[in-house]
Design an enzyme around this catalytic site. Structure first.
Site, mmCIF file in Angstrom:
data_model
loop_
_atom_site.group_PDB
_atom_site.id
_atom_site.type_symbol
_atom_site.label_atom_id
_atom_site.label_comp_id
_atom_site.label_asym_id
_atom_site.label_seq_id
_atom_site.Cartn_x
_atom_site.Cartn_y
_atom_site.Cartn_z
ATOM 1 N N ARG A 1 0.842 -1.206 0.000
ATOM 2 C CA ARG A 1 0.000 0.000 0.000
ATOM 3 C C ARG A 1 0.876 1.255 0.000
ATOM 4 O O ARG A 1 0.507 2.283 -0.559
ATOM 5 C CB ARG A 1 -0.945 0.014 1.207
ATOM 6 C CG ARG A 1 -1.725 1.327 1.356
ATOM 7 C CD ARG A 1 -2.876 1.204 2.326
ATOM 8 N NE ARG A 1 -2.467 0.701 3.619
ATOM 9 C CZ ARG A 1 -1.890 1.464 4.572
ATOM 10 N NH1 ARG A 1 -1.631 2.730 4.363
ATOM 11 N NH2 ARG A 1 -1.590 0.925 5.742
ATOM 12 N N TYR B 1 -14.886 15.381 -18.540
ATOM 13 C CA TYR B 1 -15.392 14.015 -18.457
ATOM 14 C C TYR B 1 -16.509 13.962 -17.420
ATOM 15 O O TYR B 1 -16.408 14.551 -16.334
ATOM 16 C CB TYR B 1 -14.248 13.073 -18.074
ATOM 17 C CG TYR B 1 -14.689 11.705 -17.627
ATOM 18 C CD1 TYR B 1 -15.480 10.897 -18.445
ATOM 19 C CD2 TYR B 1 -14.340 11.217 -16.370
ATOM 20 C CE1 TYR B 1 -15.902 9.648 -18.026
ATOM 21 C CE2 TYR B 1 -14.746 9.962 -15.952
ATOM 22 C CZ TYR B 1 -15.532 9.187 -16.783
ATOM 23 O OH TYR B 1 -15.946 7.956 -16.355
ATOM 24 N N ASP C 1 -5.752 17.946 -16.889
ATOM 25 C CA ASP C 1 -5.995 16.566 -17.288
ATOM 26 C C ASP C 1 -5.466 16.411 -18.713
ATOM 27 O O ASP C 1 -5.977 17.028 -19.652
ATOM 28 C CB ASP C 1 -7.490 16.260 -17.224
ATOM 29 C CG ASP C 1 -7.802 14.783 -17.462
ATOM 30 O OD1 ASP C 1 -7.103 14.168 -18.297
ATOM 31 O OD2 ASP C 1 -8.734 14.259 -16.847
ATOM 32 N N LYS D 1 -6.410 4.760 -20.394
ATOM 33 C CA LYS D 1 -6.553 5.176 -21.781
ATOM 34 C C LYS D 1 -5.248 4.993 -22.561
ATOM 35 O O LYS D 1 -4.797 3.873 -22.743
ATOM 36 C CB LYS D 1 -7.066 6.610 -21.818
ATOM 37 C CG LYS D 1 -8.269 6.873 -20.888
ATOM 38 C CD LYS D 1 -9.436 5.942 -21.129
ATOM 39 C CE LYS D 1 -10.729 6.372 -20.439
ATOM 40 N NZ LYS D 1 -10.719 6.291 -18.973
#
Length: 387
Positions: free
Chosen positions: A49, A101, A172, A197
């Site tokens: 983690r 988005y 972004d 993506k």
């Protein structure tokens, strides 16, 4: 002189840590925890983690591509943005682009605002952020090009303004990837990616990234990622590393195909608008030439009726009707019911997203095959709607 971006997709300029056998493909350290040789004898890794060698290799690769000092890999793009929003506190104000988005809009409107963060939605590609700055404004958040309307914001111009007001600029960069655009070099403070993506590029895993060139932001984000547990798992980190190896090739091919499709669409009688930043008539064309090295593989087009749009979606085969973008396969999306389904109707209308709008993520197939598919689908749509 450092490596080219094509080479940096494959090689870091430093020694690979933990690679003792000479593996060409960086190993997957599929472990939750790490044993110590004794008190104070850590190998540098304690618990996955916190950090894992495979994730660290990926993060260094993405930081290199974006020319940042640090990159953090998250379990999804939305996990990355949600963690970034933890940098702000109740009472803070953010200026965000209005055309984003749909998942980002959903997060800002339903979680960030609930947590006491004030959000102003602005068309930053044509409006001045200066008109919306308040005493409690802390950051400006943009996509460029935007999703799905492909609006282009001048990053350097906006960065000059945000720096003059001591505001964080968040960009972004998912649509162009670090292969075509590097917002940190233009003055941004944080770059966001949906690694699902173009970075992953194969529609086979989900990931997200935050990249920064500022030590103070890096330290804050490192604290947050270990606290929230939103880091990317080792196997998914390896999949993204594998995908990045072909990023340069895929981006060039997708762009070549997108331009061919955009030019074909412009000639179709039932297409009322083609939005691709590589077209000289696009309002963002000159800014793109100034701040990016290419135009990417994303395009949006509008047809004359809802029925024609639905016919296209019902008949595609080679081009697949699916959400997401940036993969090897060409995908067509209906934003109003998919990526932007949770966006309020008034905001959809203001952004120009109607039931006649279709978004295409152009893949790496042969462009003749893709255009042949569109010819077939358009002919069927014409027969169904116009006899």
């Amino acid at each position: 002189m450092g490596y080219s971006i094509e080479t940096r997709c494959l090689h870091l300029e430093e020694e690979k840590k933990g690679d003792i056998y000479g593996a060409v493909s960086f190993p997957i350290y599929q472990t939750a925890t790490f044993a110590h040789k004794g008190v104070g004898g850590s190998t540098g890794y304690d618990y996955s983690r916190l950090q894992n060698p495979t994730r660290e290799q990926l993060e260094k690769t993405v930081a290199s591509l974006e020319k940042g000092i640090d990159a953090l890999a998250f379990s999804s793009g939305m996990a990355a943005i949600a963690t970034l929003m933890e940098c702000f506190k109740p009472g803070d104000h953010l200026i965000v682009d209005s055309d984003l988005y749909g998942g980002s809009i959903r997060l800002f409107q339903n979680i960030s605002e609930k947590n006491g963060i004030e959000i102003s939605s602005v068309d930053l590609y044509r409006e001045s952020a200066a008109e919306y700055v308040k005493d409690n404004t802390k950051a400006v958040y943009i996509e460029t090009p935007t999703n799905p309307m492909m609006n282009v914001t001048d990053i350097r111009k906006l960065a000059d303004f945000t720096k003059s007001r001591d505001l964080m600029l968040i960009v972004d960069n998912t649509f162009l990837s670090p292969y075509f655009q590097n917002p940190l070099e233009l003055g941004a403070d944080v770059v966001v990616h949906s690694g699902t993506k173009y970075l992953g590029g194969h529609n086979d895993t989900i990931a997200g990234f935050l990249v920064t060139g500022r030590v103070d932001i890096s330290e804050k984000l490192r604290f947050l990622i270990k606290t929230t547990g939103a880091g990317l798992a080792p196997f998914d980190s390896w999949l993204i590393l594998r995908g990045i190896k072909t990023l340069a090739l895929r981006m060039e091919r997708a762009q070549e195909n997108a331009m061919a499709i955009a030019l074909w669409l412009k000639e179709q009688e039932h297409v009322t608008r083609v939005i691709y930043t590589g077209l000289k008539e696009n309002p963002g064309y000159e800014i793109m030439k100034k701040q990016a090295r290419g135009f990417g593989g994303m395009l949006t087009f509008e047809v004359d009726t809802k029925e024609f749009a639905l016919s296209i979606l019902n008949h595609v085969k080679l081009i697949q009707f699916a959400e997401s973008l940036g993969g090897t396969e060409t995908l067509i999306t209906y934003p109003i019911t998919q990526t932007h389904a949770d966006v309020p109707p008034d905001k959809l209308a203001a952004n120009g997203i109607s039931d006649r709008i279709l978004r295409v993520s152009v893949g790496i197939e042969g462009k003749e095959d893709l255009i042949g598919e569109l010819k077939r689908v358009f002919q069927l749509a014409k027969e169904e709607n116009y006899g």
